[in-house]
Design a protein around this motif. Sequence first.
Motif, short mmCIF file in Angstrom:
data_model
loop_
_atom_site.label_atom_id
_atom_site.label_comp_id
_atom_site.label_asym_id
_atom_site.label_seq_id
_atom_site.Cartn_x
_atom_site.Cartn_y
_atom_site.Cartn_z
N MET A 51 0.82 -1.20 0.00
CA MET A 51 0.00 0.00 0.00
C MET A 51 0.86 1.26 0.00
O MET A 51 0.48 2.29 -0.57
N ALA A 52 2.02 1.20 0.65
CA ALA A 52 2.91 2.36 0.65
C ALA A 52 3.36 2.70 -0.76
O ALA A 52 3.45 3.87 -1.15
N GLY A 77 -2.36 10.91 -3.39
CA GLY A 77 -1.98 9.69 -2.70
C GLY A 77 -3.17 8.99 -2.06
O GLY A 77 -3.28 7.77 -2.10
N LEU A 78 -4.07 9.78 -1.47
CA LEU A 78 -5.28 9.19 -0.87
C LEU A 78 -6.14 8.49 -1.92
O LEU A 78 -6.63 7.38 -1.70
N LEU A 192 -5.02 2.77 7.49
CA LEU A 192 -3.73 2.40 6.91
C LEU A 192 -3.31 3.40 5.84
O LEU A 192 -2.17 3.89 5.85
N VAL A 193 -4.21 3.73 4.94
CA VAL A 193 -3.88 4.69 3.87
C VAL A 193 -3.56 6.06 4.46
O VAL A 193 -2.59 6.72 4.05
N GLY A 204 8.87 9.48 2.65
CA GLY A 204 8.71 9.06 1.27
C GLY A 204 7.96 7.74 1.16
O GLY A 204 7.67 7.08 2.16
N THR A 205 7.65 7.35 -0.06
CA THR A 205 6.83 6.15 -0.26
C THR A 205 7.58 4.86 0.04
O THR A 205 6.96 3.85 0.37
N LEU A 206 8.90 4.84 -0.09
CA LEU A 206 9.64 3.61 0.12
C LEU A 206 9.91 3.33 1.59
O LEU A 206 10.03 2.16 1.98
#
Length: 291
Positions: A51-52, A77-78, A192-193, A204-206
């Motif tokens: 999900m990330a 992102g949402l 979670l989101v 960041g996303t990672l």
Amino acid sequence: MEMVQQALLAPFVEFAFMRRALLGTFLICVSACPVGVFLMLRRMSLAGDAMAHAILPGAAAGFALFGLKLVPMTLGGLIAGGVVALGAGAVSRFTILREDAAMAAFYLISLAAGVVMVSARGSGLDLLHILFGTVLALDDQALALIGLIAAVTSTTVLLLWRGLVAECLDPLYLRSVSKLGPALHFAFLVLLVLNLIAGFQALGTLLCVGLMILPAAAARFWADRAASLCLTAIAFGLAASLAGLLLSYHAALPSGPAIILSAGSLYLGSLLLGPRGLRLSLHASPRRRAI
């Protein structure tokens, strides 16, 4: 003693950006670590990582249209996270593919699409910013968003505590006595989101899932009840944030990776020294180990 105090306090006394980074990561820990505990109890830790990555194309779309601005990237992102969560759930419900495989497929597509979008619109520096975050660049607007998500998450977890615990530990029983199982699962995915969005602002996303999963996994070696797990995970997250920021300041390391490495060190230490870690396995009888 004075030198130790100087090393620990001076960065936060002298620099406002260090204080904002510390506040932002603390808020993320208070909010995300309990969500990480529920992910772990549900055996969905890798789904959190998926999900990330899934929020990347939405954040990239916001970046492509408006640049590095908080609101468009957050909304993007949402939306992307919601689409991937609902899409993976629909695929697992109406086809023979299981949810973990559907989630993996969606997140790989999302990750590749997001990288292509950022690379086409911006520079390598912009890509690094979105993938690895800039915790030392948190501004008041980002802190307000993270604080709002922390407040919403904490309130929701307290209100739905018994249902969330039951849905983690015995979902079949919950379905037999209540019709709230699907609603609780959806509410948890929303949390979670939201927390991945909060973590994205700093790490960041990672790396944003790191402060969600690693403290929760470390806490598992010290506690066995849901409430104790959440509190221990928060404590580990706070310690990792403080240690990582100090390490990045004194050793001139990237702040986000330093925080996650600190959390990883706590995990490895808990694995080796925790009463429910390797010590328990080594001292257990062969029969108990088999169980």
